[in-house]
Design a protein around this motif. Structure first.
Motif, mmCIF file in Angstrom:
data_model
loop_
_atom_site.group_PDB
_atom_site.id
_atom_site.type_symbol
_atom_site.label_atom_id
_atom_site.label_comp_id
_atom_site.label_asym_id
_atom_site.label_seq_id
_atom_site.Cartn_x
_atom_site.Cartn_y
_atom_site.Cartn_z
ATOM 1 N N TYR A 219 0.842 -1.196 0.000
ATOM 2 C CA TYR A 219 0.000 0.000 0.000
ATOM 3 C C TYR A 219 0.879 1.248 0.000
ATOM 4 N N GLU A 220 0.265 2.348 -0.403
ATOM 5 C CA GLU A 220 0.936 3.632 -0.414
ATOM 6 C C GLU A 220 0.733 4.329 0.929
ATOM 7 N N ARG A 221 1.621 5.226 1.243
ATOM 8 C CA ARG A 221 1.487 6.010 2.468
ATOM 9 C C ARG A 221 0.173 6.797 2.422
ATOM 10 N N GLY A 222 -0.595 6.731 3.513
ATOM 11 C CA GLY A 222 -1.853 7.447 3.588
ATOM 12 C C GLY A 222 -3.016 6.749 2.916
ATOM 13 N N ALA A 227 -1.626 3.814 7.780
ATOM 14 C CA ALA A 227 -0.624 3.610 6.725
ATOM 15 C C ALA A 227 0.351 4.791 6.735
ATOM 16 N N PHE A 228 1.286 4.757 7.684
ATOM 17 C CA PHE A 228 2.187 5.892 7.884
ATOM 18 C C PHE A 228 3.342 5.899 6.878
ATOM 19 N N GLN A 229 3.597 4.755 6.273
ATOM 20 C CA GLN A 229 4.644 4.709 5.261
ATOM 21 C C GLN A 229 4.305 3.653 4.219
ATOM 22 N N LYS A 230 4.951 3.761 3.083
ATOM 23 C CA LYS A 230 4.697 2.826 1.993
ATOM 24 C C LYS A 230 5.122 1.406 2.393
ATOM 25 N N LYS A 231 4.321 0.427 1.983
ATOM 26 C CA LYS A 231 4.647 -0.971 2.251
ATOM 27 C C LYS A 231 4.733 -1.733 0.938
#
Length: 492
Positions: A219-222, A227-231
């Motif tokens: 997932y993308e940040r936000g 989702a505090f940072q990109k995964k």
């Protein structure tokens, strides 16, 4: 305890006391000698010691004084042939990929399962390369493996592994729980052009569908709250390698559509992202469910089924490969008996094993061999299998329509037998009645307090009381519960 000839000494680098104690106990039970380190500095100190003769290292990533990833890189520098298994709760796809690129032979997620630990250690020690040749393992008959055997069906699967492994086609592996579906998937990967690349596995039944989606696609940040940072997801992390989707039959139908897109277009979008990410991943899927039946019920997409089912490999149940039971048992005994030298399968135990139906398949057989190593009592294990056999046989009884008709025709002359489902229902009613009466008596028949004590909704308690015939001091009991409640009432 002196290190064994085969398996020897393990260094555990772990800062959490409970995890460290568990790993020490588990490894010692298997016959390994164990040394413990509480942080990265202590790990390196023990490795650089003149008395260092470790066979493998279990290494946490997050430790004080020195980061586990840094320690892993240094181990690769000073001891390039020493197997390192990372054991960490920080099991993101990025950490797994980084650890494997830094030279870890395996990555185990916390909490650590006993079977998972055994498998990782066996794999690491089997493939260990040392400067001095290690003594050879106990002789094992050719072609024997956790899921191989001499039966015709297993010989067919064994012959297919080389051809299927080198293919890039998706593979659907079916079979009962415990037949070795993941082992077969790993063997196919090891016999493929992707053998040097990463192999990742996701159990679709172990996580909610939202987490399965984020694990697979990232997932993308936000993208959502938290989702505090990109995964980076597994598809992105496994680019060039293989992914095994275990228990694919439990995947949410909505998510199946997104998986189908990846298989068709070889691209996907992260959750909350707009950019299409191209990937080259071989997908294998495994399930114990009847997918064709799930299609009829609307629980599995037909188009995804045919996309995954390019090559179908079905592992037979152990009871269907009777001739493989004893050879497999001997193999598994030798595989796990690091401290079990001299242990043999007695004639009585062999007889009990051949008569048993093995509902847990190879996994259950493996557990029996491990118990034999620990208990060293083949007679006791044989008696346990004999005792379990008839009980399981009764549980698996099926009645055909013809048998039902015949039993109805002869009902007047035959003794009445309570159907198994009715027995189960009555036993459940007895247990519920006993629990409710105990709660009511302890609260002086205050139903709200009793509901709180039983941890159920107040209305649910009233419904159950009505159903079971429990109503204040006027109690009318179902026949199955009558005797039990009479005893409970007189006892208070």
């Amino acid at each position: 305890m002196q290190p064994q000839k085969f398996g020897q000494k393990i260094l555990v680098g772990e800062d959490e006391l409970e995890v460290r104690d568990y790993l020490e106990m588990a490894l010692k039970c298997l016959g390994y000698s164990v040394e413990l380190a509480q942080d990265g500095e202590e790990v390196m100190s023990q490795l650089k010691s003149a008395q260092s003769d470790f066979s493998a290292v279990l290494l946490d990533l997050v430790m004080p004084r020195r980061d586990g990833m840094e320690v892993l890189r240094e181990i690769r520098h000073i001891a390039p042939n020493l197997p390192v298994i990372v054991v960490s709760g920080a099991a993101s796809a990025l950490n797994i990929v980084t650890a494997m690129k830094c030279g870890a032979v395996d990555f185990i997620c916390k909490p650590v399962g006993h079977d998972e630990l055994l498998q990782a250690l066996s794999k690491a020690l089997d493939h260990k390369m040392t400067l001095e040749p290690a003594p050879p393992p106990p002789p094992i008959s050719a072609g024997t493996n956790v899921f191989w055997g001499t039966s015709p069906r297993m010989q067919e699967i064994q012959a297919l592994v080389g051809h299927v492994g080198w293919s890039e086609a998706p593979v659907l592996i079916q079979g009962e729980t415990g037949t070795g579906k993941e082992v077969l998937a790993r063997e196919l990967h090891a016999n493929s052009p992707r053998a040097g690349e990463i192999f990742l596995k996701l159990n679709c039944a172990a996580l909610p569908s939202e987490l399965v989606e984020s694990e697979l696609f990232g997932y993308e940040r936000g993208a959502f709250t938290g989702a505090f940072q990109k995964k980076i997801g597994m598809f992105e992390a496994a680019n060039g390698g293989t992914i095994l989707l275990d228990e694919i039959g439990d995947m949410d139908v909505r998510l199946q559509a997104k998986l189908l897109q990846v298989l068709q277009d070889r691209e996907f979008q992260r959750i909350g992202g707009r950019d299409a990410i191209k990937v080259d991943v071989r997908v294998m899927a495994a399930t114990h469910r009847d997918l064709e039946g799930a299609i009829v019920e609307g629980k599995f997409r037909e188009d995804l089924y045919y996309r995954l089912n390019v090559i179908n490999m079905e592992l037979p149940a152990l009871r269907e490969r009777h001739e493989d039971i004893l050879p497999l048992a001997e193999y598994l005994l030798k595989r796990h008996a690091v401290a079990g030298k001299g242990i043999a399968i007695s004639g009585d135990l062999k007889q009990a094993m051949m008569a048993y139906r093995w509902p847990g398949n190879v996994r259950e057989l493996e557990n029996i061999m491990r118990r034999l190593i620990v208990l060293r009592d083949p007679k006791r294990l044989g008696q346990e299998l004999q005792a379990k056999g008839p009980r399981r046989a009764r549980m698996q009884v099926t009645v055909s329509p013809v048998a039902v008709i015949e039993s109805e025709e002869s009902a007047s002359s035959a003794p009445q037998v309570t159907p198994i489902l009715e027995q189960v229902t009555r036993a459940k009613e007895r247990a519920e009645t006993e629990a409710i009466l105990a709660a009511l008596n302890s609260t002086h028949w205050n139903r709200k307090q009793a509901a709180t004590l039983l941890k159920i909704d107040y209305k649910a308690l009233l419904y159950k009381m009505k159903k079971l015939g429990i109503e204040d001091d006027v109690i009318s009991f179902p026949p199955a519960a009558e005797e039990l409640v009479r005893v409970s009432s007189t006892g208070t």
